[in-house]
Design an enzyme around this catalytic site. Structure first.
Site, PDB file in Angstrom:
ATOM      1  CG  ASN A   1      -4.944  -4.830  10.062  1.00 25.94           C
ATOM      2  OD1 ASN A   1      -5.653  -5.311  10.941  1.00 25.94           O
ATOM      3  ND2 ASN A   1      -4.806  -5.425   8.886  1.00 25.94           N
TER       4      ASN A   1
ATOM      5  CD  GLU B   1      -2.628   1.381   2.538  1.00 27.50           C
ATOM      6  OE1 GLU B   1      -2.852   2.537   2.947  1.00 27.50           O
ATOM      7  OE2 GLU B   1      -3.016   0.363   3.137  1.00 27.50           O
TER       8      GLU B   1
END
Length: 376
Positions: free
Chosen positions: A296, A178
């Site tokens: 995450n 990302e």
């Protein structure tokens, strides 16, 4: 919020019931206390928010629909669609081939593709350079693009402030898919730089003080899976450096430092806030479930580790027995074996959460495995 069609194998009747009950009781999502599952000698405290987020469910729906609608075509994924080993293995079992590994190493050359092939862009997005390569081959990318809408929101905000001559500071892990994608999109419009943590932000601040042209106006965006509190702290630090360096009037600060708080991902915020709320409950240990390369998830582990013994596991198979657990040390990138991880007492209180790419079905199996240790 839109609901998605995802395979039943990823769903959990138990977790669905728990989440639905909490949603009905707390429509405004202001209560971050955990849900208690009381089994007598074992008490599980489930985080208020965990598991698949909007972007992950969107990606899974598109990927499995693509498989169903194109039985006779070659289907490729640019890289892992999400950072969960079960989901990625399932996609491969249906015939999808990964073109790159997590770090961008080429596994299948682009030259081997034809215009008749399908290439699915993962939830992390991809770089403008790769998009252009695929278009030149004649591959239609828009229909099979699973990029998370909240990642695209970061790109759009970056473009907006870049067009006003702000340099983009990206808080993220430089090798993460990302972050590489966000850097590509941001740097197309303006000078951009990636900072991994506060130490690097402090170093960057020294260059700001040196009055470098590309650092006279900045805005901070983030890899959406980073700790929201870390991104905010970095933004606050750099904002103060800009104020100290250029001494703008209070109503002119935005001319030097763009407000980009609206790029923080709702799911990242919710899951991290739920962990903070869960940690207010007294417990013996925490178990965090998810893919070992999931950014995450590692941050949820990081938060739990500050308060109590924490075990990061991929699935229920890592609960070897009541006496032994195999878990991942993300600091040193290796699996460890720990004995006597459960205390010799009753009841045992365990905090449980999972990453945004972890199926609820895995969490249910973890709970059932733990429960089996306390039966009979």
């Amino acid at each position: 919020m839109k609901s998605f069609e995802i395979p039943e194998m990823y769903r959990s009747p138990l977790i669905t019931a728990v989440k639905q009950k909490r949603k009905e009781e707390d429509k405004l999502k202001k209560d971050f206390s955990p849900t208690l599952l009381d089994f007598g000698t074992l008490r599980i405290h489930l985080a208020r928010h965990f598991g698949f987020c909007y972007g992950v469910e969107n990606a899974i729906e598109i990927a499995f629909r693509t498989i169903a609608e194109n039985p006779d075509k070659r289907i490729f994924l640019l890289s892992e669609m999400i950072h969960n080993p079960q989901v990625n293995a399932d996609l491969q079992s249906y015939g999808i081939t990964f073109m790159q590994d997590t770090y961008g190493k080429q596994l299948i050359p682009f030259e081997s593709l034809t215009a008749d092939d399908i290439v699915v862009i993962p939830a992390f997005g991809t770089t403008l350079e790769i998009e252009e390569k695929l278009r030149k081959i004649g591959i239609q990318i828009e229909k099979y693009n699973t990029t998370c809408p909240f990642v695209e929101k970061v790109w759009n905000r970056s473009e907006q402030i870049a067009r006003k001559d702000y340099t983009i500071v990206i808080h993220g892990k430089p090798r993460h898919e990302e972050t590489r994608a966000t850097f590509s999109h941001a740097s197309f419009y303006a000078a951009s730089i990636v900072v991994k943590d506060m130490n690097q932000a402090i170093e960057l601040g020294k260059y700001i003080s040196g009055d470098i042209r590309d650092l006279q106006k900045i805005g901070v965006v983030n890899q959406t899976t980073m700790l929201a509190s870390d991104t905010q702290a970095i933004a606050d630090h750099l904002k103060q450096v800009m104020i100290a360096t250029y001494q703008p009037a209070p109503d002119q600060i935005s001319a030097r430092f763009a407000d980009t708080r609206d790029t923080l991902c709702y799911a990242t915020n919710d899951n991290q806030s739920a962990v903070y709320g869960m940690l207010e409950t007294k417990a013996d240990l925490a178990i965090v479930v998810g893919g070992y390369n999931s950014s995450n998830t590692s941050h949820l582990v990081e938060l739990c580790e500050e308060k109590l013994p924490t075990y990061f596991i991929r699935d229920e198979s890592k609960l070897l027995s009541k006496e032994e657990i195999e878990h991942f040390d993300f600091h040193h990138k290796l699996e460890k074996n720990t004995k006597h991880y459960l205390p010799e007492k009753t009841p045992v209180d365990i905090l449980i959460t999972s990453g945004a790419s972890c199926p609820d079905a895995i969490v249910e199996r973890v709970i059932k495995r733990l429960k089996s240790f306390f039966e009979g």
